[in-house]
Design a protein around this motif. Sequence first.
Motif, short mmCIF file in Angstrom:
data_model
loop_
_atom_site.label_atom_id
_atom_site.label_comp_id
_atom_site.label_asym_id
_atom_site.label_seq_id
_atom_site.Cartn_x
_atom_site.Cartn_y
_atom_site.Cartn_z
N VAL A 1 -11.00 3.29 -4.15
CA VAL A 1 -10.63 2.85 -2.36
C VAL A 1 -9.42 2.13 -2.50
O VAL A 1 -9.36 1.30 -3.33
N LYS B 1 -6.75 0.16 -0.59
CA LYS B 1 -6.45 -0.27 0.28
C LYS B 1 -5.15 -1.55 0.45
O LYS B 1 -5.34 -2.43 -0.68
N THR C 1 -1.69 -4.17 -3.09
CA THR C 1 -3.01 -3.43 -2.51
C THR C 1 -4.51 -3.74 -3.24
O THR C 1 -4.64 -3.88 -4.54
N TRP D 1 0.87 -0.97 -0.30
CA TRP D 1 -0.01 0.13 0.12
C TRP D 1 1.11 1.43 -0.07
O TRP D 1 0.60 2.32 -0.70
N THR E 1 -5.68 3.42 3.84
CA THR E 1 -6.55 3.48 3.05
C THR E 1 -6.23 4.81 1.84
O THR E 1 -5.83 6.11 2.95
N THR F 1 -8.61 6.78 -0.93
CA THR F 1 -9.49 7.18 -1.53
C THR F 1 -9.47 8.81 -1.98
O THR F 1 -9.31 9.73 -1.85
#
Length: 217
Positions: A113, A115, A124, A15, A92, A94
């Motif tokens: 999104v 995450k 991811t 991520w 996260t 967004t």
Amino acid sequence: MGKYFLTLSVLKGPWDQVFAAFWLRYPNPYSKHVLTEDILYREVTKDQKLLSRRLLTKTNRMPRWAERFFPANVAHSVYILEDSIVDPQNRTMTTFTWNINHARLMVVEERCVYKENPDNSSWTEVKREAWVSSSLFGVSRAVQEFGLARFKSNVTKSTKGFEYILAKMQGEAPSKTLVETAKEATEKAKETALAATEKAKDLASKAATKKKSQQYV
């Protein structure tokens, strides 16, 4: 009623690396339709979230049947606002994007999104949603169908561009684009043709020399 699109995909990178790659995506070989990107606003909140707003300029050729609804000098570029919220604690990110011009023809809104993949922390997960709407009387359905098809095509380019940047960050050789592959094939064909021509000339020269020597025997 507009069109709705949902897709789930995976980027093969952790991520934090995907988060970094997000800001380095442009330029890449798949983003030639992205002309400019400018940061309009950025803030770190008290709970350590990063809020950003960017303005992107992209080319967006209208279908010919739609051009008659607009003046001849209408801009073919689309201005897109992109809001993003990065939450490093929950890992996260967004993003929200929407076009701010050509809204009479069509509005495309997107929510993504990013995450950490629950099954593999080295990957991811990306959830992408889009809403395509049009208020153009009489042809709104056709416009929405066109907009959805164009959006799906751009999603493919966006994903390939993301993967290209991730590969470079990971020290791997990015997969070649079709244009690069075609160019290499063309160059190789030219080299082969040139080598064949030179070989033919050499054989012809040797044959002529042999014939001439036979005449003096």
